[in-house]
Design a protein around this motif. Structure first.
Motif, mmCIF file in Angstrom:
data_model
loop_
_atom_site.group_PDB
_atom_site.id
_atom_site.type_symbol
_atom_site.label_atom_id
_atom_site.label_comp_id
_atom_site.label_asym_id
_atom_site.label_seq_id
_atom_site.Cartn_x
_atom_site.Cartn_y
_atom_site.Cartn_z
ATOM 1 N N UNK A 1 14.675 7.371 -19.937
ATOM 2 C CA UNK A 1 13.276 7.239 -19.515
ATOM 3 C C UNK A 1 13.169 7.026 -18.022
ATOM 4 N N UNK A 2 14.189 6.430 -17.434
ATOM 5 C CA UNK A 2 14.308 6.387 -15.989
ATOM 6 C C UNK A 2 13.412 5.463 -15.229
ATOM 7 N N UNK A 3 12.572 4.690 -15.897
ATOM 8 C CA UNK A 3 11.624 3.898 -15.145
ATOM 9 C C UNK A 3 12.303 2.772 -14.371
ATOM 10 N N UNK A 4 12.992 1.895 -15.057
ATOM 11 C CA UNK A 4 13.594 0.739 -14.421
ATOM 12 C C UNK A 4 15.010 1.086 -13.989
ATOM 13 N N UNK A 5 15.290 0.879 -12.725
ATOM 14 C CA UNK A 5 16.620 1.179 -12.207
ATOM 15 C C UNK A 5 17.387 -0.111 -11.985
ATOM 16 N N UNK B 1 12.870 9.142 -8.895
ATOM 17 C CA UNK B 1 13.424 8.562 -7.667
ATOM 18 C C UNK B 1 12.388 7.625 -7.084
ATOM 19 N N UNK B 2 12.865 6.542 -6.494
ATOM 20 C CA UNK B 2 11.970 5.506 -6.005
ATOM 21 C C UNK B 2 11.766 5.630 -4.505
ATOM 22 N N UNK B 3 10.540 5.395 -4.081
ATOM 23 C CA UNK B 3 10.203 5.307 -2.670
ATOM 24 C C UNK B 3 9.824 3.862 -2.386
ATOM 25 N N UNK B 4 10.554 3.234 -1.483
ATOM 26 C CA UNK B 4 10.390 1.814 -1.198
ATOM 27 C C UNK B 4 9.604 1.597 0.083
ATOM 28 N N UNK B 5 8.945 0.448 0.138
ATOM 29 C CA UNK B 5 8.388 -0.021 1.394
ATOM 30 C C UNK B 5 9.448 -0.786 2.164
ATOM 31 N N UNK C 1 0.859 -1.185 0.000
ATOM 32 C CA UNK C 1 0.000 0.000 0.000
ATOM 33 C C UNK C 1 0.890 1.228 0.000
ATOM 34 N N UNK C 2 0.427 2.277 -0.665
ATOM 35 C CA UNK C 2 1.218 3.495 -0.743
ATOM 36 C C UNK C 2 0.329 4.695 -0.442
ATOM 37 N N UNK C 3 0.962 5.857 -0.292
ATOM 38 C CA UNK C 3 0.221 6.988 0.262
ATOM 39 C C UNK C 3 -0.149 8.060 -0.762
ATOM 40 N N UNK C 4 0.759 8.353 -1.691
ATOM 41 C CA UNK C 4 0.504 9.468 -2.595
ATOM 42 C C UNK C 4 0.319 8.956 -4.022
ATOM 43 N N UNK C 5 -0.115 9.799 -4.919
ATOM 44 C CA UNK C 5 -0.337 9.388 -6.305
ATOM 45 C C UNK C 5 0.990 8.998 -6.948
ATOM 46 N N UNK C 6 0.912 8.064 -7.886
ATOM 47 C CA UNK C 6 2.129 7.516 -8.467
ATOM 48 C C UNK C 6 2.119 7.596 -9.984
ATOM 49 N N UNK C 7 3.302 7.466 -10.547
ATOM 50 C CA UNK C 7 3.482 7.374 -11.989
ATOM 51 C C UNK C 7 3.595 5.900 -12.382
ATOM 52 N N UNK C 8 4.456 5.187 -11.676
ATOM 53 C CA UNK C 8 4.647 3.755 -11.879
ATOM 54 C C UNK C 8 4.826 3.082 -10.531
ATOM 55 N N UNK D 1 10.358 -5.997 -2.460
ATOM 56 C CA UNK D 1 10.021 -4.602 -2.166
ATOM 57 C C UNK D 1 9.172 -4.017 -3.283
ATOM 58 N N UNK D 2 8.171 -3.253 -2.904
ATOM 59 C CA UNK D 2 7.501 -2.434 -3.898
ATOM 60 C C UNK D 2 8.115 -1.045 -3.847
ATOM 61 N N UNK D 3 8.122 -0.391 -4.985
ATOM 62 C CA UNK D 3 8.709 0.951 -5.083
ATOM 63 C C UNK D 3 7.853 1.777 -6.014
ATOM 64 N N UNK D 4 7.614 3.006 -5.618
ATOM 65 C CA UNK D 4 6.809 3.901 -6.444
ATOM 66 C C UNK D 4 7.630 5.105 -6.874
ATOM 67 N N UNK D 5 7.262 5.642 -8.018
ATOM 68 C CA UNK D 5 7.835 6.916 -8.436
ATOM 69 C C UNK D 5 6.688 7.832 -8.813
ATOM 70 N N UNK D 6 6.877 9.092 -8.553
ATOM 71 C CA UNK D 6 5.758 10.014 -8.709
ATOM 72 C C UNK D 6 5.934 11.083 -9.753
#
Lengths: 111, 113
Positions: B98-102, A98-102, A24-31, A88-93
């Motif tokens: 594109x930066x998606x996959x790191x 930059x990725x935010x991980x759980x 589960x995540x908190x803010x809107x995401x891109x991927x 780990x799940x990771x989101x970018x916004x």
């Protein structure tokens, strides 16, 4: 602070069984992405799902995304001992990607 | 092997000493990221570069931390006057435009005694 939370924190299953973990995540995401980390090693990218997608498959992996609930799930089918790892799940916004991980789910597959 | 490499893999240092880590990204990747991971937690973003420009720094990156990426190739992360709280795994990742996959390196595990 971390964006996501995985559930459960730990999971132990028998080889051949399926493993399901949630994020589960908190803010809107891109991927949203899922990564695997073997003990003390770097992270390996597993799968990416875009915010406008609802389900994605890759080999034995199935990922779902529900942006209305801000949640995702990762299913590993027919697990193997080699699947033992932390996931780990990771989101970018945005444009910086930059990725935010759980905190991750530790999966142990018993032979 | 054309993956992301990091050096050293392990570093033990005494409190107050300076340490420097190196990251070599995948050669055609212009984005480079540094993350820090403590035991039982997921990685936390520290900073990132696009080519040689450092575009963002996390609040986690105190004044004792500095990162560089001269010529847009390899990057270094220096920690001055190390503290025990700096003990962690420092991970480097790179991605294309594109930066998606790191793609992550194996990490440098720092232990401050």
């Amino acid at each position: 602070s971390q964006q996501g939370e995985e559930d459960p924190q730990a999971l132990s299953i028998q080889e051949g069984e399926n493993a399901t973990m949630n994020c589960s995540y908190k803010t809107s995401i891109n991927n949203l992405q899922w990564y695997r980390q073997n003990s003390g090693r770097g992270l390996v990218h597993l799968i990416l799902i875009r915010s406008n997608e609802r389900e994605k498959h890759s080999g034995r992996l199935r990922v779902t995304l529900d942006t209305s609930k801000k949640s995702s799930s990762l299913l590993i089918t027919a697990s193997r001992a080699a699947d033992t790892a932390s996931y780990f799940c990771a989101t970018d916004g945005g444009v910086d990607y930059k990725l935010s991980f759980g905190a991750g789910t530790t999966v142990t597959v018993r032979a | 092997d054309t993956g992301v490499s990091q050096d050293p893999r392990h570093k033990i240092t005494k409190r107050g000493q300076n340490v420097t880590f190196r990251c070599d990204p995948i050669s055609e990747h212009n984005r480079l990221y540094w993350y820090r991971q403590t035991l039982g937690q997921g990685p936390e973003f520290l900073t990132y570069f696009q080519n040689e420009a450092q575009l963002e720094k996390s609040r986690l990156l105190s004044d004792r931390f500095s990162a560089e990426r001269p010529k847009g190739s390899f990057s270094t992360l220096e920690i001055q006057r190390t503290e025990q709280g700096d003990s962690a795994m420092y991970l480097c990742a790179s991605s294309n435009e594109q930066g998606y996959e790191q793609y992550f390196g194996p990490g440098t595990r720092l232990t401050v005694t």
